[in-house]
Design a protein around this motif. Structure first.
Motif, PDB file in Angstrom:
ATOM      1  N   VAL A   5       0.858  -1.185   0.000  1.00 17.12           N
ATOM      2  CA  VAL A   5       0.000   0.000   0.000  1.00 17.12           C
ATOM      3  C   VAL A   5       0.891   1.231   0.000  1.00 17.12           C
ATOM      4  O   VAL A   5       1.810   1.344   0.823  1.00 17.12           O
ATOM      5  CB  VAL A   5      -0.929   0.018   1.236  1.00 17.12           C
ATOM      6  N   SER A   6       0.627   2.158  -0.924  1.00 17.79           N
ATOM      7  CA  SER A   6       1.387   3.406  -0.955  1.00 17.79           C
ATOM      8  C   SER A   6       0.463   4.547  -1.356  1.00 17.79           C
ATOM      9  O   SER A   6      -0.532   4.342  -2.064  1.00 17.79           O
ATOM     10  CB  SER A   6       2.559   3.313  -1.932  1.00 17.79           C
ATOM     11  N   ASP A   7       0.799   5.765  -0.890  1.00 18.20           N
ATOM     12  CA  ASP A   7      -0.006   6.958  -1.154  1.00 18.20           C
ATOM     13  C   ASP A   7       0.836   8.014  -1.857  1.00 18.20           C
ATOM     14  O   ASP A   7       1.994   8.248  -1.483  1.00 18.20           O
ATOM     15  CB  ASP A   7      -0.535   7.562   0.154  1.00 18.20           C
ATOM     16  N   GLU A   8       0.241   8.666  -2.850  1.00 17.47           N
ATOM     17  CA  GLU A   8       0.884   9.790  -3.522  1.00 17.47           C
ATOM     18  C   GLU A   8      -0.182  10.609  -4.227  1.00 17.47           C
ATOM     19  O   GLU A   8      -0.987  10.059  -5.006  1.00 17.47           O
ATOM     20  CB  GLU A   8       1.931   9.302  -4.537  1.00 17.47           C
ATOM     21  N   ASN A   9      -0.196  11.913  -3.950  1.00 15.26           N
ATOM     22  CA  ASN A   9      -1.104  12.837  -4.631  1.00 15.26           C
ATOM     23  C   ASN A   9      -2.563  12.383  -4.548  1.00 15.26           C
ATOM     24  O   ASN A   9      -3.292  12.421  -5.539  1.00 15.26           O
ATOM     25  CB  ASN A   9      -0.684  13.029  -6.087  1.00 15.26           C
ATOM     26  N   ARG A  10      -2.966  11.944  -3.364  1.00 16.23           N
ATOM     27  CA  ARG A  10      -4.351  11.537  -3.062  1.00 16.23           C
ATOM     28  C   ARG A  10      -4.757  10.250  -3.787  1.00 16.23           C
ATOM     29  O   ARG A  10      -5.940   9.891  -3.801  1.00 16.23           O
ATOM     30  CB  ARG A  10      -5.360  12.651  -3.361  1.00 16.23           C
ATOM     31  N   LEU A  38     -11.718  -0.858   2.527  1.00 15.25           N
ATOM     32  CA  LEU A  38     -12.505  -0.244   3.600  1.00 15.25           C
ATOM     33  C   LEU A  38     -11.761   0.944   4.197  1.00 15.25           C
ATOM     34  O   LEU A  38     -12.357   1.996   4.476  1.00 15.25           O
ATOM     35  CB  LEU A  38     -12.814  -1.284   4.680  1.00 15.25           C
ATOM     36  N   ALA A  39     -10.441   0.793   4.388  1.00 12.20           N
ATOM     37  CA  ALA A  39      -9.646   1.879   4.948  1.00 12.20           C
ATOM     38  C   ALA A  39      -9.578   3.063   3.988  1.00 12.20           C
ATOM     39  O   ALA A  39      -9.690   4.228   4.399  1.00 12.20           O
ATOM     40  CB  ALA A  39      -8.237   1.383   5.270  1.00 12.20           C
ATOM     41  N   ALA A  40      -9.424   2.804   2.697  1.00 16.77           N
ATOM     42  CA  ALA A  40      -9.361   3.884   1.710  1.00 16.77           C
ATOM     43  C   ALA A  40     -10.695   4.612   1.611  1.00 16.77           C
ATOM     44  O   ALA A  40     -10.741   5.835   1.436  1.00 16.77           O
ATOM     45  CB  ALA A  40      -8.964   3.327   0.350  1.00 16.77           C
ATOM     46  N   ALA A  41     -11.786   3.868   1.730  1.00 19.13           N
ATOM     47  CA  ALA A  41     -13.104   4.495   1.684  1.00 19.13           C
ATOM     48  C   ALA A  41     -13.275   5.485   2.827  1.00 19.13           C
ATOM     49  O   ALA A  41     -13.891   6.549   2.658  1.00 19.13           O
ATOM     50  CB  ALA A  41     -14.188   3.422   1.736  1.00 19.13           C
ATOM     51  N   ALA A  42     -12.728   5.157   3.990  1.00 18.34           N
ATOM     52  CA  ALA A  42     -12.910   5.989   5.179  1.00 18.34           C
ATOM     53  C   ALA A  42     -11.868   7.092   5.317  1.00 18.34           C
ATOM     54  O   ALA A  42     -12.037   7.991   6.141  1.00 18.34           O
ATOM     55  CB  ALA A  42     -12.872   5.107   6.425  1.00 18.34           C
ATOM     56  N   ASP A  43     -10.804   7.060   4.529  1.00 17.52           N
ATOM     57  CA  ASP A  43      -9.699   7.999   4.678  1.00 17.52           C
ATOM     58  C   ASP A  43      -9.981   9.271   3.875  1.00 17.52           C
ATOM     59  O   ASP A  43     -10.051   9.230   2.638  1.00 17.52           O
ATOM     60  CB  ASP A  43      -8.406   7.354   4.183  1.00 17.52           C
ATOM     61  N   PRO A  44     -10.123  10.430   4.524  1.00 19.58           N
ATOM     62  CA  PRO A  44     -10.439  11.665   3.801  1.00 19.58           C
ATOM     63  C   PRO A  44      -9.297  12.157   2.928  1.00 19.58           C
ATOM     64  O   PRO A  44      -9.501  13.034   2.083  1.00 19.58           O
ATOM     65  CB  PRO A  44     -10.736  12.666   4.927  1.00 19.58           C
ATOM     66  N   GLY A  45      -8.110  11.596   3.089  1.00 21.52           N
ATOM     67  CA  GLY A  45      -6.980  11.993   2.264  1.00 21.52           C
ATOM     68  C   GLY A  45      -6.831  11.175   0.999  1.00 21.52           C
ATOM     69  O   GLY A  45      -5.946  11.441   0.184  1.00 21.52           O
ATOM     70  N   VAL A  46      -7.677  10.170   0.806  1.00 27.00           N
ATOM     71  CA  VAL A  46      -7.625   9.312  -0.381  1.00 27.00           C
ATOM     72  C   VAL A  46      -8.797   9.655  -1.290  1.00 27.00           C
ATOM     73  O   VAL A  46      -9.954   9.586  -0.867  1.00 27.00           O
ATOM     74  CB  VAL A  46      -7.669   7.814   0.003  1.00 27.00           C
ATOM     75  N   ALA A  47      -8.489  10.021  -2.527  1.00 27.99           N
ATOM     76  CA  ALA A  47      -9.533  10.339  -3.497  1.00 27.99           C
ATOM     77  C   ALA A  47      -9.789   9.194  -4.466  1.00 27.99           C
ATOM     78  O   ALA A  47     -10.920   9.001  -4.925  1.00 27.99           O
ATOM     79  CB  ALA A  47      -9.153  11.591  -4.294  1.00 27.99           C
ATOM     80  N   VAL A  49      -8.397   5.005  -5.688  1.00 23.08           N
ATOM     81  CA  VAL A  49      -7.585   3.813  -5.467  1.00 23.08           C
ATOM     82  C   VAL A  49      -7.170   3.231  -6.811  1.00 23.08           C
ATOM     83  O   VAL A  49      -7.993   3.100  -7.732  1.00 23.08           O
ATOM     84  CB  VAL A  49      -8.332   2.757  -4.632  1.00 23.08           C
ATOM     85  N   LEU A  50      -5.887   2.928  -6.917  1.00 18.88           N
ATOM     86  CA  LEU A  50      -5.315   2.260  -8.087  1.00 18.88           C
ATOM     87  C   LEU A  50      -4.878   0.866  -7.671  1.00 18.88           C
ATOM     88  O   LEU A  50      -4.087   0.716  -6.734  1.00 18.88           O
ATOM     89  CB  LEU A  50      -4.125   3.067  -8.618  1.00 18.88           C
ATOM     90  N   LEU A  51      -5.396  -0.153  -8.355  1.00 18.88           N
ATOM     91  CA  LEU A  51      -5.101  -1.550  -8.029  1.00 18.88           C
ATOM     92  C   LEU A  51      -4.319  -2.171  -9.164  1.00 18.88           C
ATOM     93  O   LEU A  51      -4.723  -2.084 -10.331  1.00 18.88           O
ATOM     94  CB  LEU A  51      -6.400  -2.318  -7.804  1.00 18.88           C
ATOM     95  N   THR A  52      -3.195  -2.829  -8.829  1.00 15.06           N
ATOM     96  CA  THR A  52      -2.397  -3.523  -9.831  1.00 15.06           C
ATOM     97  C   THR A  52      -1.722  -4.722  -9.178  1.00 15.06           C
ATOM     98  O   THR A  52      -2.009  -5.052  -8.022  1.00 15.06           O
ATOM     99  CB  THR A  52      -1.376  -2.565 -10.476  1.00 15.06           C
ATOM    100  N   GLY A  53      -0.846  -5.388  -9.913  1.00 16.86           N
ATOM    101  CA  GLY A  53      -0.177  -6.569  -9.389  1.00 16.86           C
ATOM    102  C   GLY A  53       1.328  -6.476  -9.528  1.00 16.86           C
ATOM    103  O   GLY A  53       1.845  -5.767 -10.394  1.00 16.86           O
ATOM    104  N   ALA A  54       2.045  -7.195  -8.679  1.00 17.12           N
ATOM    105  CA  ALA A  54       3.507  -7.260  -8.736  1.00 17.12           C
ATOM    106  C   ALA A  54       3.927  -8.454  -9.586  1.00 17.12           C
ATOM    107  O   ALA A  54       3.265  -9.494  -9.604  1.00 17.12           O
ATOM    108  CB  ALA A  54       4.080  -7.391  -7.330  1.00 17.12           C
ATOM    109  N   GLY A  55       5.044  -8.292 -10.295  1.00 12.07           N
ATOM    110  CA  GLY A  55       5.552  -9.391 -11.094  1.00 12.07           C
ATOM    111  C   GLY A  55       4.848  -9.517 -12.429  1.00 12.07           C
ATOM    112  O   GLY A  55       4.324  -8.541 -12.968  1.00 12.07           O
ATOM    113  N   ARG A  56       4.817 -10.735 -12.967  1.00 11.42           N
ATOM    114  CA  ARG A  56       4.318 -10.924 -14.331  1.00 11.42           C
ATOM    115  C   ARG A  56       2.823 -11.176 -14.401  1.00 11.42           C
ATOM    116  O   ARG A  56       2.276 -11.299 -15.494  1.00 11.42           O
ATOM    117  CB  ARG A  56       5.065 -12.079 -15.004  1.00 11.42           C
ATOM    118  N   ALA A  57       2.155 -11.245 -13.261  1.00 12.12           N
ATOM    119  CA  ALA A  57       0.714 -11.499 -13.245  1.00 12.12           C
ATOM    120  C   ALA A  57      -0.006 -10.356 -12.558  1.00 12.12           C
ATOM    121  O   ALA A  57       0.552  -9.696 -11.682  1.00 12.12           O
ATOM    122  CB  ALA A  57       0.398 -12.812 -12.538  1.00 12.12           C
TER     123      ALA A  57
END
Length: 257
Positions: A5-10, A38-47, A49-57
Protein backbone atom coordinates in the motif's frame (compact mmCIF):
# COMPACT_ATOMS: atom_id res chain seq x y z
CA UNK A 1 2.97 -8.96 3.33
CA UNK A 2 0.67 -10.03 0.49
CA UNK A 3 -0.47 -6.49 -0.34
CA UNK A 4 1.65 -3.37 -0.75
CA UNK A 5 0.00 0.00 0.00
CA UNK A 6 1.39 3.41 -0.96
CA UNK A 7 -0.01 6.96 -1.15
CA UNK A 8 0.88 9.79 -3.52
CA UNK A 9 -1.10 12.84 -4.63
CA UNK A 10 -4.35 11.54 -3.06
CA UNK A 11 -4.03 8.23 -4.97
CA UNK A 12 -3.68 5.07 -2.87
CA UNK A 13 -1.99 2.31 -4.83
CA UNK A 14 -2.73 -1.28 -3.81
CA UNK A 15 -0.32 -3.81 -5.30
CA UNK A 16 -1.14 -7.50 -5.06
CA UNK A 17 2.16 -9.00 -3.92
CA UNK A 18 2.28 -12.79 -4.07
CA UNK A 19 4.36 -12.98 -7.26
CA UNK A 20 5.54 -16.52 -6.50
CA UNK A 21 1.85 -17.57 -6.69
CA UNK A 22 1.02 -15.22 -9.60
CA UNK A 23 -0.80 -13.05 -7.04
CA UNK A 24 -3.45 -15.70 -6.53
CA UNK A 25 -5.90 -14.76 -3.78
CA UNK A 26 -5.61 -16.86 -0.65
CA UNK A 27 -7.67 -16.00 2.41
CA UNK A 28 -4.90 -13.69 3.65
CA UNK A 29 -4.88 -11.65 0.44
CA UNK A 30 -8.69 -11.50 0.27
CA UNK A 31 -8.70 -10.12 3.81
CA UNK A 32 -5.88 -7.65 3.18
CA UNK A 33 -7.48 -6.27 0.00
CA UNK A 34 -10.92 -5.95 1.58
CA UNK A 35 -9.42 -4.17 4.60
CA UNK A 36 -7.44 -1.84 2.34
CA UNK A 37 -10.57 -0.86 0.40
CA UNK A 38 -12.51 -0.24 3.60
CA UNK A 39 -9.65 1.88 4.95
CA UNK A 40 -9.36 3.88 1.71
CA UNK A 41 -13.10 4.50 1.68
CA UNK A 42 -12.91 5.99 5.18
CA UNK A 43 -9.70 8.00 4.68
CA UNK A 44 -10.44 11.67 3.80
CA UNK A 45 -6.98 11.99 2.26
CA UNK A 46 -7.62 9.31 -0.38
CA UNK A 47 -9.53 10.34 -3.50
CA UNK A 48 -8.81 7.39 -5.82
CA UNK A 49 -7.59 3.81 -5.47
CA UNK A 50 -5.32 2.26 -8.09
CA UNK A 51 -5.10 -1.55 -8.03
CA UNK A 52 -2.40 -3.52 -9.83
CA UNK A 53 -0.18 -6.57 -9.39
CA UNK A 54 3.51 -7.26 -8.74
CA UNK A 55 5.55 -9.39 -11.09
CA UNK A 56 4.32 -10.92 -14.33
CA UNK A 57 0.71 -11.50 -13.25
CA UNK A 58 -2.15 -9.30 -12.18
CA UNK A 59 -3.86 -12.15 -10.35
CA UNK A 60 -4.30 -15.84 -11.06
CA UNK A 61 -7.62 -15.73 -9.21
CA UNK A 62 -8.43 -17.83 -6.18
CA UNK A 63 -5.54 -19.98 -4.95
CA UNK A 64 -6.67 -23.39 -6.23
CA UNK A 65 -4.51 -25.36 -3.80
CA UNK A 66 -6.16 -23.53 -0.93
CA UNK A 67 -9.57 -23.95 -2.59
CA UNK A 68 -8.94 -27.71 -2.66
CA UNK A 69 -8.20 -27.68 1.07
CA UNK A 70 -11.35 -25.63 1.68
CA UNK A 71 -13.40 -28.18 -0.25
CA UNK A 72 -11.92 -31.26 1.43
CA UNK A 73 -10.72 -30.23 4.92
CA UNK A 74 -13.54 -29.66 7.43
CA UNK A 75 -11.07 -28.01 9.80
CA UNK A 76 -9.93 -25.35 7.32
CA UNK A 77 -10.06 -21.90 8.96
CA UNK A 78 -11.45 -19.19 6.68
CA UNK A 79 -10.40 -15.56 6.77
CA UNK A 80 -12.31 -12.68 8.31
CA UNK A 81 -13.57 -11.31 4.98
CA UNK A 82 -12.68 -13.92 2.37
CA UNK A 83 -13.92 -13.76 -1.19
CA UNK A 84 -17.44 -12.65 -0.27
CA UNK A 85 -16.10 -9.87 1.95
CA UNK A 86 -13.88 -8.57 -0.85
CA UNK A 87 -16.82 -8.49 -3.25
CA UNK A 88 -18.89 -6.63 -0.64
CA UNK A 89 -16.06 -4.09 -0.24
CA UNK A 90 -15.93 -3.62 -4.02
CA UNK A 91 -19.71 -3.17 -4.25
CA UNK A 92 -19.67 -0.57 -1.49
CA UNK A 93 -16.44 1.23 -2.42
CA UNK A 94 -17.56 4.86 -2.88
CA UNK A 95 -14.55 6.38 -4.63
CA UNK A 96 -13.11 5.87 -8.13
CA UNK A 97 -11.36 2.53 -8.58
CA UNK A 98 -8.71 2.32 -11.31
CA UNK A 99 -7.57 -1.21 -12.20
CA UNK A 100 -4.31 -1.70 -14.12
CA UNK A 101 -4.04 -5.29 -15.37
CA UNK A 102 -0.29 -5.77 -15.74
CA UNK A 103 -0.30 -9.47 -16.60
CA UNK A 104 -2.55 -12.49 -16.65
CA UNK A 105 -5.86 -12.17 -14.86
CA UNK A 106 -7.94 -15.25 -14.06
CA UNK A 107 -11.18 -15.53 -12.13
CA UNK A 108 -11.40 -12.61 -9.71
CA UNK A 109 -8.35 -11.25 -11.55
CA UNK A 110 -10.72 -10.73 -14.50
CA UNK A 111 -14.14 -10.28 -12.90
CA UNK A 112 -12.87 -7.44 -10.69
CA UNK A 113 -12.97 -5.34 -13.87
CA UNK A 114 -16.74 -5.31 -13.45
CA UNK A 115 -16.17 -2.96 -10.50
CA UNK A 116 -13.49 -0.79 -12.15
CA UNK A 117 -14.41 2.78 -12.92
CA UNK A 118 -11.39 2.86 -15.23
CA UNK A 119 -9.75 -0.31 -16.52
CA UNK A 120 -6.35 -0.41 -18.18
CA UNK A 121 -4.48 -3.40 -19.53
CA UNK A 122 -0.97 -4.21 -20.72
CA UNK A 123 -0.67 -5.40 -24.31
CA UNK A 124 0.95 -8.53 -22.88
CA UNK A 125 -1.85 -9.22 -20.39
CA UNK A 126 -4.59 -11.79 -20.88
CA UNK A 127 -7.84 -12.55 -19.09
CA UNK A 128 -9.71 -15.76 -18.41
CA UNK A 129 -12.88 -16.63 -16.48
CA UNK A 130 -12.19 -20.34 -15.87
CA UNK A 131 -15.46 -21.20 -14.15
CA UNK A 132 -16.68 -23.95 -16.48
CA UNK A 133 -13.18 -25.46 -16.62
CA UNK A 134 -13.31 -25.68 -12.81
CA UNK A 135 -16.84 -27.07 -12.67
CA UNK A 136 -18.18 -24.05 -10.76
CA UNK A 137 -20.39 -20.99 -11.30
CA UNK A 138 -19.56 -17.34 -12.07
CA UNK A 139 -18.49 -15.01 -9.28
CA UNK A 140 -18.28 -11.36 -8.24
CA UNK A 141 -21.62 -10.51 -9.87
CA UNK A 142 -20.00 -11.06 -13.28
CA UNK A 143 -23.20 -12.72 -14.51
CA UNK A 144 -24.81 -9.27 -14.22
CA UNK A 145 -21.89 -6.86 -14.65
CA UNK A 146 -20.28 -8.42 -17.72
CA UNK A 147 -23.43 -8.45 -19.90
CA UNK A 148 -24.02 -4.84 -18.84
CA UNK A 149 -20.45 -3.91 -19.80
CA UNK A 150 -19.91 -5.86 -23.01
CA UNK A 151 -23.27 -7.20 -24.18
CA UNK A 152 -24.81 -10.62 -23.78
CA UNK A 153 -22.91 -12.62 -26.41
CA UNK A 154 -19.42 -11.39 -25.56
CA UNK A 155 -20.21 -11.92 -21.88
CA UNK A 156 -21.54 -15.40 -22.60
CA UNK A 157 -18.35 -16.29 -24.46
CA UNK A 158 -16.11 -14.99 -21.67
CA UNK A 159 -18.08 -16.73 -18.90
CA UNK A 160 -18.96 -19.98 -20.71
CA UNK A 161 -15.85 -20.75 -22.76
CA UNK A 162 -13.08 -20.41 -20.16
CA UNK A 163 -10.90 -19.21 -23.06
CA UNK A 164 -8.19 -16.56 -22.92
CA UNK A 165 -9.15 -12.98 -23.85
CA UNK A 166 -6.43 -10.71 -25.22
CA UNK A 167 -5.98 -7.07 -24.28
CA UNK A 168 -7.25 -5.93 -27.68
CA UNK A 169 -10.32 -8.17 -27.37
CA UNK A 170 -10.97 -6.82 -23.87
CA UNK A 171 -10.79 -3.24 -25.14
CA UNK A 172 -13.02 -4.00 -28.13
CA UNK A 173 -15.60 -5.57 -25.81
CA UNK A 174 -15.47 -2.70 -23.34
CA UNK A 175 -13.94 -4.60 -20.41
CA UNK A 176 -11.11 -2.05 -20.31
CA UNK A 177 -10.84 1.52 -21.57
CA UNK A 178 -7.11 1.71 -22.35
CA UNK A 179 -4.46 -0.73 -23.58
CA UNK A 180 -0.80 0.24 -23.07
CA UNK A 181 2.66 -1.11 -23.71
CA UNK A 182 3.87 -2.81 -20.53
CA UNK A 183 6.28 0.01 -19.63
CA UNK A 184 3.54 2.60 -20.11
CA UNK A 185 0.81 0.85 -18.13
CA UNK A 186 1.46 2.14 -14.61
CA UNK A 187 2.50 5.67 -15.66
CA UNK A 188 -0.69 5.94 -17.74
CA UNK A 189 -2.86 4.49 -14.98
CA UNK A 190 -1.28 6.81 -12.42
CA UNK A 191 -1.74 9.85 -14.68
CA UNK A 192 -5.43 9.06 -15.11
CA UNK A 193 -5.86 8.33 -11.39
CA UNK A 194 -4.11 11.56 -10.40
CA UNK A 195 -6.23 13.57 -12.83
CA UNK A 196 -9.34 12.24 -11.08
CA UNK A 197 -7.76 12.78 -7.67
CA UNK A 198 -7.40 16.51 -8.37
CA UNK A 199 -11.20 16.80 -8.41
CA UNK A 200 -13.22 17.33 -5.19
CA UNK A 201 -13.68 14.01 -3.40
CA UNK A 202 -17.32 14.78 -2.56
CA UNK A 203 -18.02 15.32 -6.24
CA UNK A 204 -16.22 12.12 -7.26
CA UNK A 205 -18.26 10.19 -4.69
CA UNK A 206 -21.50 11.79 -5.86
CA UNK A 207 -20.83 10.96 -9.50
CA UNK A 208 -19.97 7.33 -8.69
CA UNK A 209 -22.98 6.97 -6.40
CA UNK A 210 -25.41 8.30 -8.99
CA UNK A 211 -23.93 5.96 -11.62
CA UNK A 212 -23.92 2.83 -9.48
CA UNK A 213 -26.97 3.23 -7.24
CA UNK A 214 -29.50 2.04 -9.88
CA UNK A 215 -27.53 -1.22 -10.17
CA UNK A 216 -26.74 -2.00 -6.54
CA UNK A 217 -29.76 -4.22 -5.83
CA UNK A 218 -29.23 -6.16 -9.07
CA UNK A 219 -25.53 -6.63 -8.28
CA UNK A 220 -26.29 -7.99 -4.82
CA UNK A 221 -28.98 -10.30 -6.21
CA UNK A 222 -26.56 -11.60 -8.85
CA UNK A 223 -23.88 -12.12 -6.21
CA UNK A 224 -26.32 -14.10 -4.04
CA UNK A 225 -27.41 -16.28 -7.00
CA UNK A 226 -23.79 -16.93 -7.93
CA UNK A 227 -22.76 -17.74 -4.37
CA UNK A 228 -25.61 -20.24 -4.06
CA UNK A 229 -24.69 -21.90 -7.34
CA UNK A 230 -21.00 -21.87 -6.44
CA UNK A 231 -21.70 -23.49 -3.07
CA UNK A 232 -23.81 -26.15 -4.77
CA UNK A 233 -21.11 -27.00 -7.32
CA UNK A 234 -17.97 -26.60 -5.19
CA UNK A 235 -16.88 -30.01 -3.98
CA UNK A 236 -19.05 -31.72 -6.58
CA UNK A 237 -17.70 -34.30 -9.06
CA UNK A 238 -16.68 -31.79 -11.77
CA UNK A 239 -15.05 -29.40 -9.33
CA UNK A 240 -13.11 -32.14 -7.52
CA UNK A 241 -11.93 -33.56 -10.85
CA UNK A 242 -10.77 -30.10 -11.94
CA UNK A 243 -8.92 -29.45 -8.68
CA UNK A 244 -7.33 -32.91 -8.67
CA UNK A 245 -6.22 -32.41 -12.27
CA UNK A 246 -4.68 -29.04 -11.37
CA UNK A 247 -2.81 -30.53 -8.41
CA UNK A 248 -1.60 -33.42 -10.61
CA UNK A 249 -0.61 -31.21 -13.56
CA UNK A 250 -2.99 -32.79 -16.09
CA UNK A 251 -6.06 -31.83 -18.09
CA UNK A 252 -9.38 -32.54 -16.33
CA UNK A 253 -11.66 -35.24 -17.73
CA UNK A 254 -15.30 -34.14 -17.54
CA UNK A 255 -16.66 -36.99 -19.67
CA UNK A 256 -18.44 -38.46 -16.64
CA UNK A 257 -19.83 -35.09 -15.44
Amino acid sequence: MTLQVSDENRVRTLTLDRPEALNAFNEELYDATAEALLAAAADPGVAVVLLTGAGRAFSAGTDLLEMHRMATDPDFVRGTHGFIGLVDALVDFPKPLVVAVNGLGLGIGATILGFADLGLMSTEARLKCPFTSLGVAPEAASSYLFPALVGRQDAAWVLLSAEWISADEARAMGLVRTVCAPADLLPTARAQAELLARRPIASLVAVKRTMTEPHRAAIRAARDRENAAFAELMGGPANLEALAAFAEGREPDFSGC
